[in-house]
Design a protein around this motif. Sequence first.
Motif, PDB file in Angstrom:
ATOM      1  N   PHE A 183      -4.336 -33.262  31.540  1.00 47.30           N
ATOM      2  CA  PHE A 183      -4.877 -32.615  30.356  1.00 47.30           C
ATOM      3  C   PHE A 183      -6.367 -32.921  30.168  1.00 47.30           C
ATOM      4  N   LEU A 184      -6.749 -34.180  30.374  1.00 43.82           N
ATOM      5  CA  LEU A 184      -8.145 -34.557  30.162  1.00 43.82           C
ATOM      6  C   LEU A 184      -9.073 -33.822  31.125  1.00 43.82           C
ATOM      7  N   GLY A 185      -8.587 -33.525  32.329  1.00 50.09           N
ATOM      8  CA  GLY A 185      -9.414 -32.797  33.277  1.00 50.09           C
ATOM      9  C   GLY A 185      -9.580 -31.338  32.913  1.00 50.09           C
ATOM     10  N   LEU A 186      -8.660 -30.791  32.126  1.00 47.40           N
ATOM     11  CA  LEU A 186      -8.739 -29.390  31.744  1.00 47.40           C
ATOM     12  C   LEU A 186      -9.602 -29.156  30.503  1.00 47.40           C
ATOM     13  N   ILE A 187      -9.824 -30.199  29.713  1.00 46.41           N
ATOM     14  CA  ILE A 187     -10.545 -30.016  28.447  1.00 46.41           C
ATOM     15  C   ILE A 187     -11.941 -29.438  28.654  1.00 46.41           C
ATOM     16  N   PRO A 188     -12.786 -29.973  29.567  1.00 48.69           N
ATOM     17  CA  PRO A 188     -14.119 -29.369  29.739  1.00 48.69           C
ATOM     18  C   PRO A 188     -14.055 -27.895  30.139  1.00 48.69           C
ATOM     19  N   LEU A 189     -13.100 -27.553  30.987  1.00 46.83           N
ATOM     20  CA  LEU A 189     -12.973 -26.158  31.405  1.00 46.83           C
ATOM     21  C   LEU A 189     -12.524 -25.279  30.247  1.00 46.83           C
ATOM     22  N   PHE A 190     -11.591 -25.762  29.442  1.00 38.48           N
ATOM     23  CA  PHE A 190     -11.132 -24.983  28.295  1.00 38.48           C
ATOM     24  C   PHE A 190     -12.243 -24.794  27.263  1.00 38.48           C
ATOM     25  N   ILE A 191     -13.095 -25.805  27.109  1.00 35.71           N
ATOM     26  CA  ILE A 191     -14.214 -25.664  26.182  1.00 35.71           C
ATOM     27  C   ILE A 191     -15.185 -24.591  26.668  1.00 35.71           C
ATOM     28  N   LEU A 192     -15.426 -24.544  27.979  1.00 40.37           N
ATOM     29  CA  LEU A 192     -16.290 -23.505  28.532  1.00 40.37           C
ATOM     30  C   LEU A 192     -15.672 -22.122  28.357  1.00 40.37           C
ATOM     31  N   TRP A 193     -14.350 -22.027  28.497  1.00 37.13           N
ATOM     32  CA  TRP A 193     -13.685 -20.736  28.391  1.00 37.13           C
ATOM     33  C   TRP A 193     -13.509 -20.279  26.943  1.00 37.13           C
ATOM     34  N   PHE A 194     -13.038 -21.195  26.079  1.00 37.27           N
ATOM     35  CA  PHE A 194     -12.628 -20.815  24.730  1.00 37.27           C
ATOM     36  C   PHE A 194     -13.558 -21.306  23.630  1.00 37.27           C
ATOM     37  N   GLY A 195     -14.558 -22.131  23.975  1.00 37.77           N
ATOM     38  CA  GLY A 195     -15.414 -22.698  22.937  1.00 37.77           C
ATOM     39  C   GLY A 195     -14.851 -23.996  22.394  1.00 37.77           C
ATOM     40  N   ILE A 196     -15.309 -24.366  21.205  1.00 31.68           N
ATOM     41  CA  ILE A 196     -14.908 -25.645  20.621  1.00 31.68           C
ATOM     42  C   ILE A 196     -14.036 -25.464  19.384  1.00 31.68           C
ATOM     43  N   GLY A 197     -13.455 -24.294  19.230  1.00 33.85           N
ATOM     44  CA  GLY A 197     -12.619 -24.032  18.062  1.00 33.85           C
ATOM     45  C   GLY A 197     -11.174 -24.453  18.281  1.00 33.85           C
ATOM     46  N   GLU A 198     -10.254 -23.643  17.767  1.00 31.78           N
ATOM     47  CA  GLU A 198      -8.830 -23.947  17.853  1.00 31.78           C
ATOM     48  C   GLU A 198      -8.235 -23.585  19.210  1.00 31.78           C
ATOM     49  N   GLU A 199      -8.852 -22.654  19.905  1.00 35.91           N
ATOM     50  CA  GLU A 199      -8.249 -22.134  21.137  1.00 35.91           C
ATOM     51  C   GLU A 199      -7.999 -23.199  22.200  1.00 35.91           C
ATOM     52  N   PRO A 200      -8.946 -24.111  22.497  1.00 33.37           N
ATOM     53  CA  PRO A 200      -8.648 -25.121  23.528  1.00 33.37           C
ATOM     54  C   PRO A 200      -7.465 -26.012  23.179  1.00 33.37           C
ATOM     55  N   LYS A 201      -7.331 -26.369  21.925  1.00 36.23           N
ATOM     56  CA  LYS A 201      -6.230 -27.247  21.509  1.00 36.23           C
ATOM     57  C   LYS A 201      -4.891 -26.524  21.626  1.00 36.23           C
ATOM     58  N   ILE A 202      -4.858 -25.252  21.203  1.00 33.09           N
ATOM     59  CA  ILE A 202      -3.628 -24.470  21.314  1.00 33.09           C
ATOM     60  C   ILE A 202      -3.271 -24.244  22.779  1.00 33.09           C
ATOM     61  N   ALA A 203      -4.283 -24.028  23.620  1.00 31.86           N
ATOM     62  CA  ALA A 203      -4.026 -23.824  25.046  1.00 31.86           C
ATOM     63  C   ALA A 203      -3.430 -25.075  25.683  1.00 31.86           C
ATOM     64  N   LEU A 204      -3.916 -26.256  25.298  1.00 29.50           N
ATOM     65  CA  LEU A 204      -3.355 -27.495  25.841  1.00 29.50           C
ATOM     66  C   LEU A 204      -1.894 -27.669  25.431  1.00 29.50           C
ATOM     67  N   VAL A 205      -1.604 -27.381  24.169  1.00 35.26           N
ATOM     68  CA  VAL A 205      -0.218 -27.485  23.710  1.00 35.26           C
ATOM     69  C   VAL A 205       0.669 -26.489  24.452  1.00 35.26           C
ATOM     70  N   SER A 206       0.162 -25.286  24.670  1.00 37.48           N
ATOM     71  CA  SER A 206       0.941 -24.267  25.382  1.00 37.48           C
ATOM     72  C   SER A 206       1.283 -24.719  26.793  1.00 37.48           C
ATOM     73  N   LEU A 207       0.325 -25.327  27.478  1.00 40.54           N
ATOM     74  CA  LEU A 207       0.599 -25.823  28.822  1.00 40.54           C
ATOM     75  C   LEU A 207       1.655 -26.930  28.800  1.00 40.54           C
ATOM     76  N   GLY A 208       1.525 -27.833  27.833  1.00 38.96           N
ATOM     77  CA  GLY A 208       2.504 -28.910  27.735  1.00 38.96           C
ATOM     78  C   GLY A 208       3.908 -28.414  27.471  1.00 38.96           C
ATOM     79  N   VAL A 209       4.029 -27.292  26.754  1.00 41.03           N
ATOM     80  CA  VAL A 209       5.344 -26.737  26.439  1.00 41.03           C
ATOM     81  C   VAL A 209       5.901 -25.922  27.598  1.00 41.03           C
ATOM     82  N   ALA A 210       5.051 -25.167  28.281  1.00 42.90           N
ATOM     83  CA  ALA A 210       5.515 -24.173  29.254  1.00 42.90           C
ATOM     84  C   ALA A 210       6.179 -24.807  30.480  1.00 42.90           C
ATOM     85  N   PHE A 211       5.596 -25.874  31.015  1.00 40.17           N
ATOM     86  CA  PHE A 211       6.081 -26.389  32.294  1.00 40.17           C
ATOM     87  C   PHE A 211       7.490 -26.973  32.226  1.00 40.17           C
ATOM     88  N   PRO A 212       7.838 -27.832  31.268  1.00 41.78           N
ATOM     89  CA  PRO A 212       9.234 -28.314  31.226  1.00 41.78           C
ATOM     90  C   PRO A 212      10.240 -27.195  30.990  1.00 41.78           C
TER      91      PRO A 212
END
Length: 273
Positions: free
Chosen positions: A128-157
């Motif tokens: 997750f920590l490695g994806l944060i800089p990339l998500f910030i570049l893609w989605f900015g610094i708003g709610e989108e990066p945080k929601i995207a991280l949660v979505s990844l954590g939910v989807a794989f299991p």
Amino acid sequence: MSISTTGVLARPETAADPPAPRARRRWRPDLRRWISPIALIAVWQVASGTGVLPPDKLSSPWTVARAGAELVSDGELGSAFAVSITRVGAGFALGAVAGLLLGIVAGLSRWGEVLVDPPVQMLRTLPFLGLIPLFILWFGIGEEPKIALVSLGVAFPLYLNTHAGIRGVDGQLVEATTVLGFTRLERLWHVVLPGALPSVLVGLRQSLGLAWLALIVGETVNADAGLGYLINNAREFLRTDVIVVGLVVYAILGLVTDAVVRLIERRALRWRA
């Protein structure tokens, strides 16, 4: 010619009495599970009171309780909780839909498995920590990066357990539905999905646990609201009591969501008994 009936129980001519209905057991909480947590809190309080555990390292339970009461009274904890639960809800909805759909496609189709499984297996090993800089570049610094991280954590299991559950369905049951003339959709609805449901619910429990972990990571990096921001802000001022309050809230939320899924599992899988 005579037929031996040795060892064979003859069926009675009169109809047997119907079995008495089994009494429905009421669920009761096991209070013994509270013994070890209460004991740990007592040891923690004693260690803090005797100076073995310095307050700059970890505040006492009583200090943590007072800090929690102050945060509740001034509304700071309530607003942080509302922000965090909204992020988890949005991320969970997106991740659950993606994980279930991908798991069904990969579980029902060989071509689906060939095309879907390799990229999913590669993505789920990324930290997750490695994806944060990339998500910030893609989605900015708003709610989108945080929601995207949660979505990844939910989807794989959910994907892994749905895929494994579908592939683990008894093949003889599937063959029986073919003989009975079930359509593909009926076979999926009446046999495959109910057979995979226990694995899907296990994946749901794992997904909710990872959702809170992903939220902690997302909220402690570049956040201006939420429980993670509350913890990060308290770290700057060495407020270990506030840090523990935030962690306790995370833990309670995780336990509550897990208990909800266990209740759903108990009701949805009553046929297994």
